[in-house]
Design an enzyme around this catalytic site. Structure first.
Site, PDB file in Angstrom:
ATOM      1  N   GLY A   1     -16.239  -3.701  11.703  1.00 39.82           N
ATOM      2  CA  GLY A   1     -15.530  -3.369  10.470  1.00 39.82           C
ATOM      3  C   GLY A   1     -16.142  -3.896   9.182  1.00 39.82           C
ATOM      4  O   GLY A   1     -15.620  -3.636   8.097  1.00 39.82           O
TER       5      GLY A   1
ATOM      6  N   GLY B   1      -0.824   2.383  13.485  1.00 43.80           N
ATOM      7  CA  GLY B   1      -0.314   1.716  12.275  1.00 43.80           C
ATOM      8  C   GLY B   1      -1.005   2.228  11.024  1.00 43.80           C
ATOM      9  O   GLY B   1      -1.505   3.356  10.992  1.00 43.80           O
TER      10      GLY B   1
ATOM     11  N   ASP C   1     -10.033   2.731   1.698  1.00 46.70           N
ATOM     12  CA  ASP C   1     -10.195   2.288   3.099  1.00 46.70           C
ATOM     13  C   ASP C   1     -10.741   3.452   3.921  1.00 46.70           C
ATOM     14  O   ASP C   1     -11.681   3.293   4.708  1.00 46.70           O
ATOM     15  CB  ASP C   1      -8.853   1.866   3.706  1.00 46.70           C
ATOM     16  CG  ASP C   1      -8.323   0.577   3.118  1.00 46.70           C
ATOM     17  OD1 ASP C   1      -9.138  -0.287   2.726  1.00 46.70           O
ATOM     18  OD2 ASP C   1      -7.088   0.430   3.035  1.00 46.70           O
TER      19      ASP C   1
ATOM     20  N   LYS D   1       0.810  -1.235   0.000  1.00 52.37           N
ATOM     21  CA  LYS D   1       0.000   0.000   0.000  1.00 52.37           C
ATOM     22  C   LYS D   1       0.840   1.282   0.000  1.00 52.37           C
ATOM     23  O   LYS D   1       0.369   2.312  -0.470  1.00 52.37           O
ATOM     24  CB  LYS D   1      -0.948   0.018   1.200  1.00 52.37           C
ATOM     25  CG  LYS D   1      -2.127  -0.932   1.056  1.00 52.37           C
ATOM     26  CD  LYS D   1      -3.091  -0.760   2.219  1.00 52.37           C
ATOM     27  CE  LYS D   1      -4.229  -1.749   2.128  1.00 52.37           C
ATOM     28  NZ  LYS D   1      -5.220  -1.567   3.200  1.00 52.37           N
TER      29      LYS D   1
ATOM     30  N   ASN E   1      -1.323   4.495  21.854  1.00 49.73           N
ATOM     31  CA  ASN E   1      -0.657   3.346  21.234  1.00 49.73           C
ATOM     32  C   ASN E   1       0.355   2.760  22.201  1.00 49.73           C
ATOM     33  O   ASN E   1       0.865   3.447  23.082  1.00 49.73           O
ATOM     34  CB  ASN E   1       0.042   3.781  19.926  1.00 49.73           C
ATOM     35  CG  ASN E   1       0.371   2.599  19.036  1.00 49.73           C
ATOM     36  OD1 ASN E   1      -0.465   1.714  18.855  1.00 49.73           O
ATOM     37  ND2 ASN E   1       1.575   2.562  18.500  1.00 49.73           N
TER      38      ASN E   1
ATOM     39  N   ASN F   1      -4.868   1.955  -1.862  1.00 50.78           N
ATOM     40  CA  ASN F   1      -5.377   0.577  -1.962  1.00 50.78           C
ATOM     41  C   ASN F   1      -6.136   0.329  -3.263  1.00 50.78           C
ATOM     42  O   ASN F   1      -6.627  -0.774  -3.482  1.00 50.78           O
ATOM     43  CB  ASN F   1      -6.261   0.227  -0.756  1.00 50.78           C
ATOM     44  CG  ASN F   1      -7.639   0.822  -0.862  1.00 50.78           C
ATOM     45  OD1 ASN F   1      -7.817   1.893  -1.440  1.00 50.78           O
ATOM     46  ND2 ASN F   1      -8.627   0.133  -0.331  1.00 50.78           N
TER      47      ASN F   1
ATOM     48  N   ALA G   1      -3.831   1.278   9.488  1.00 51.51           N
ATOM     49  CA  ALA G   1      -5.274   1.510   9.597  1.00 51.51           C
ATOM     50  C   ALA G   1      -5.539   2.784  10.402  1.00 51.51           C
ATOM     51  O   ALA G   1      -6.475   3.538  10.112  1.00 51.51           O
ATOM     52  CB  ALA G   1      -5.950   0.312  10.251  1.00 51.51           C
TER      53      ALA G   1
END
Ligand code: ATR
Length: 291
Positions: A250, A133, A107, A71, A155, A92, A135
């Site tokens: 999701g 990350g 996405d 990606k 995180n 993507n 996402a």
């Protein structure tokens, strides 16, 4: 489906690609929208991305999905890139144009469409983003762009969270985003947040895990969104639901990122609501047969 000399070809580049659901979904959309199009998997190792893109263009491939691990790296080989995808730093979906492919990030668009459809409000809301990350990057961008009041990135690796927060602040031209260790959540001001979960914690087969296990954390959630779709209801979602939050998983993000890509390749068609229901059933069937 009858393949002829006129059939247009799309595909997905990934490594591995064997587990991808995209061929099932896009061939279903082609059938349902009456398009003479076929969508196939291409297993492409990291060192061959440039050749794969050039080869696909040379062979008149109309569009491609791009997934792990390509990606980011694919961006170097594009003729053009959509502004959102550029800001997120990940692509993507590739759409054929004169001279090469244009890259998009569906996405992010898929997540936004799913949240809007479920009535989850971003504008003027304080937000917590779990994870930093790939996402998380797409989600942080959506939250910022849709007018979140503030975004706190939590995180495990704090420096990664700080980096993402700085990226978003730079992009927005103001200090909208802060970063903390996920273990520091108790230091957050007590109010109701929109919480978006983008870590891989809780994903099949580790379904008994949540990124934050303490039920008290979920008292902070007015709405809780998990980008994971296996399982359909993650432990994060169950904990949030038990605390009274509105929850979303999701699955719709997955379906919408595909629909948006399909409509970029076939701008003259719109995938109907009933065909998206069909796609959701195909995903569930696919996941059910996977074990
Ligand atoms: P993706 O592209 O799916 O976002 P990624 O870039 O590998 O995948 O990011 C995975 C995210 O899940 C990261 O935020 C990661 O935290 P770190 O940056 O600290 O590694 C988070 N994550 C993965 N396993 C985790 C765990 N056991 N506990 C907490 N966070 C975890």
């Amino acid at each position: 489906m009858r393949i002829s000399g006129k059939t247009s070809v799309c595909g997905i580049i990934a490594n591995p690609v064997e587990h991808s659901m995209s061929p099932v979904l896009h061939n279903y959309y082609a059938e349902r929208t009456g398009k003479d199009m076929v969508y196939v998997p291409f297993k492409v190792p990291e060192e061959s991305v440039e050749q794969a893109i050039a080869g696909a263009y040379a062979m008149n491939i109309q569009g491609m999905s791009v997934t792990v691990p390509h990606k980011q790296s694919v961006i170097s080989y594009l003729a053009d890139i959509d502004a959102d995808a550029k800001a997120i730093g990940a692509v993507n979906t590739l759409v054929r144009m004169d001279g090469g492919y244009k890259g998009y990030n569906t996405d992010a668009a898929g997540l936004l469409r799913a949240m809007k459809e479920d009535g989850i409000v971003i504008s003027n809301r304080p937000c917590i983003l779990l994870g930093a990350g790939g996402a998380a990057k797409a989600a942080a961008y959506i939250l910022a762009k849709e007018g979140a009041e503030e975004i706190v990135i939590l995180n495990r690796n704090v420096s990664r969270a700080k980096e993402l927060a700085e990226d978003i602040n730079r992009l927005m031209g103001r200090s909208l985003t802060t970063a903390r260790a996920i273990s520091d959540w108790e230091a957050l001001p007590k109010k109701k947040y929109l919480v978006v979960q983008t870590t891989s914690v809780g994903m099949h087969p580790n379904t008994e895990q949540a990124p934050i296990e303490d039920a008290a954390f979920y008292e902070l959630a007015e709405a809780a969104v998990d980008v994971i779709y296996t399982p359909m209801e993650t432990k994060f979602m169950s904990l949030a639901k038990a605390a009274g939050a509105k929850v979303m998983g999701g699955l719709n993000m997955l379906v919408y990122q595909g629909v948006i890509a399909y409509e970029l390749w076939n701008p003259e068609v719109t995938v109907r609501a009933e065909d998206m229901d069909g796609a959701r059933n195909l995903v569930l069937e696919f996941l059910g047969s996977r074990k």
